[in-house]
Design a protein around this motif. Sequence first.
Motif, PDB file in Angstrom:
ATOM      1  N   ARG A 290       0.826  -1.210   0.000  1.00  0.00           N
ATOM      2  CA  ARG A 290       0.000   0.000   0.000  1.00  0.00           C
ATOM      3  C   ARG A 290       0.855   1.253   0.000  1.00  0.00           C
ATOM      4  O   ARG A 290       0.572   2.222  -0.699  1.00  0.00           O
ATOM      5  CB  ARG A 290      -0.886   0.025   1.241  1.00  0.00           C
ATOM      6  N   ALA A 291       1.890   1.231   0.830  1.00  0.00           N
ATOM      7  CA  ALA A 291       2.783   2.382   0.912  1.00  0.00           C
ATOM      8  C   ALA A 291       3.489   2.589  -0.428  1.00  0.00           C
ATOM      9  O   ALA A 291       3.715   3.723  -0.856  1.00  0.00           O
ATOM     10  CB  ALA A 291       3.796   2.188   2.029  1.00  0.00           C
ATOM     11  N   MET A 292       3.805   1.499  -1.118  1.00  0.00           N
ATOM     12  CA  MET A 292       4.446   1.604  -2.431  1.00  0.00           C
ATOM     13  C   MET A 292       3.508   2.254  -3.435  1.00  0.00           C
ATOM     14  O   MET A 292       3.903   3.123  -4.207  1.00  0.00           O
ATOM     15  CB  MET A 292       4.804   0.212  -2.950  1.00  0.00           C
ATOM     16  N   GLU A 293       2.273   1.798  -3.433  1.00  0.00           N
ATOM     17  CA  GLU A 293       1.294   2.337  -4.370  1.00  0.00           C
ATOM     18  C   GLU A 293       1.077   3.826  -4.084  1.00  0.00           C
ATOM     19  O   GLU A 293       1.004   4.661  -4.989  1.00  0.00           O
ATOM     20  CB  GLU A 293      -0.021   1.557  -4.239  1.00  0.00           C
ATOM     21  N   ASP A 294       1.017   4.156  -2.805  1.00  0.00           N
ATOM     22  CA  ASP A 294       0.857   5.537  -2.387  1.00  0.00           C
ATOM     23  C   ASP A 294       2.048   6.388  -2.841  1.00  0.00           C
ATOM     24  O   ASP A 294       1.889   7.504  -3.328  1.00  0.00           O
ATOM     25  CB  ASP A 294       0.724   5.551  -0.857  1.00  0.00           C
TER      26      ASP A 294
END
Length: 468
Positions: A290-294
């Motif tokens: 999720r943090a990567m996508e963000d």
Amino acid sequence: GTIADTLTRSVENVTGTLSETFIEPTLRLGVTGLSRAGKTVFITSLVANLMDRARMPQLVAESESRILSAFLQPQPDDTLPRFDYETHLAALTARAPHWPDSTRAVSELRLSLKIRPSGLLSGLQGPRTLHLDIVDYPGEWLLDLSLLDKSYADWSRDMLDRLALRPGGPETRTLLESEDSTQDLDETRARLLSDAYTAALHTARNAGFSDCSPGRFLLPGELEGSPVLTFAPLPPVDSAPRRSLYREFERRFDSYKARVVKPFFRDHFSRIDRQIVLVDALGAIHAGPRAMEDLRRTLAEILTAFRPGTNAFLTNLFMGKRVEKILFAATKADHLHHLQHGRLTAIMEALTREARDRARFAGAETQAMSLAALRATTEQVIQHQGSDLPCVRGTLLETGKQAAFYPGALPEDPSHLLGTAREGAENWLDQDYSVMNFAPAPLVLKPGEGPPHIRLDRAAQFLIGDKL
Ligand code: GDP
């Protein structure tokens, strides 16, 4: 008042411009990235390594022995804080070295380089001077650009949706959604809501989320506690009476755009020639999909700032001028054995592909890279259950003990890390990465040597090499 006066004045103007642009050219290098990305360490090490260049073989002018000297000078902008180079360098080079204080606001430093010209002209011209004005500013402030196109209602809707998906977010969302915002503004209540929202942004940031707007809520500088930073997203209402909480938050949001966001872009951002965007990609990889996508979305958003055509306000500011080169650099590469650096660079390329395509379209040259501004580790191969583990060894910040770590393997194909955030998607770098909080290594520098780094010289070559 006479024509002669006017002529004299314009000649003076031209001469003024000439000495700036031709005789002593200046280049403004912007250094940005989200907080903790590594801006302060990068600038400190870059300046130290440009003054003592034994570790800069990939800087072509240096390899040709054409850089005669490099020295700090008073910066051109009197009202801008000076980047506190001496204090930061002292922290890194102390007998018990420690990391310097991070960037909190915009600051500037002028490094002047005396250069012998290359090629045909070298015999005819004496040395010339290039002033490199380094401007450090939080990447969070760039994210605010997207607010300019948004109404308070649009922004509120966006942020409330995002809160729902973030650690610590749902409670804050419930708090904000249950507020009756048609009631008269009460300053204590306003502060409570704004504090809760700010705390949720900090929690999200600590969990690795990047898009935490408004940017000044995380890095308020001298605006801390002012009304322009005392608001929060609220569910849009059909008609809010005058003096209601909703109307006042809406007004403060608009004031934030006009009085905080626009002046930053006008006074600082629009004057930048070259830009480096530092990214703690390893931190985001470790924090999970999720943090990567963000992060990917955030980088794309940051990059719209480098494509003025998409935004009327910026188009007017730039008036045809543009940022010529942009480097995207994954920092802290010394957490990985060099065998994995190629993969990190590939991830960085994939992360910024969309953004780089856009910048290229706008005429800027771009590149992705992985680097360490200050190398805190050494490499070591350790036998583990019959196979070789490529590790890095460093001193742990907490305990002061030396240890070797294997942070896990990065995927060969960056697409494994990107794409839509899926619950239960594979986690990378989940082994020892979270304990790898290294202290800077004690330095023994020989004369002429700057602090050890990884690929800082390549970064410098890309950013300023053509002007040396
Ligand atoms: P800023 O907020 O962008 O100014 O970030 P800093 O430059 O203060 O860096 C934040 C932290 O990241 C530092 O305190 C270090 O712990 C770490 N860091 C930054 N650069 C490096 C690097 O080159 N190597 C290592 N190992 N850590 C780094």
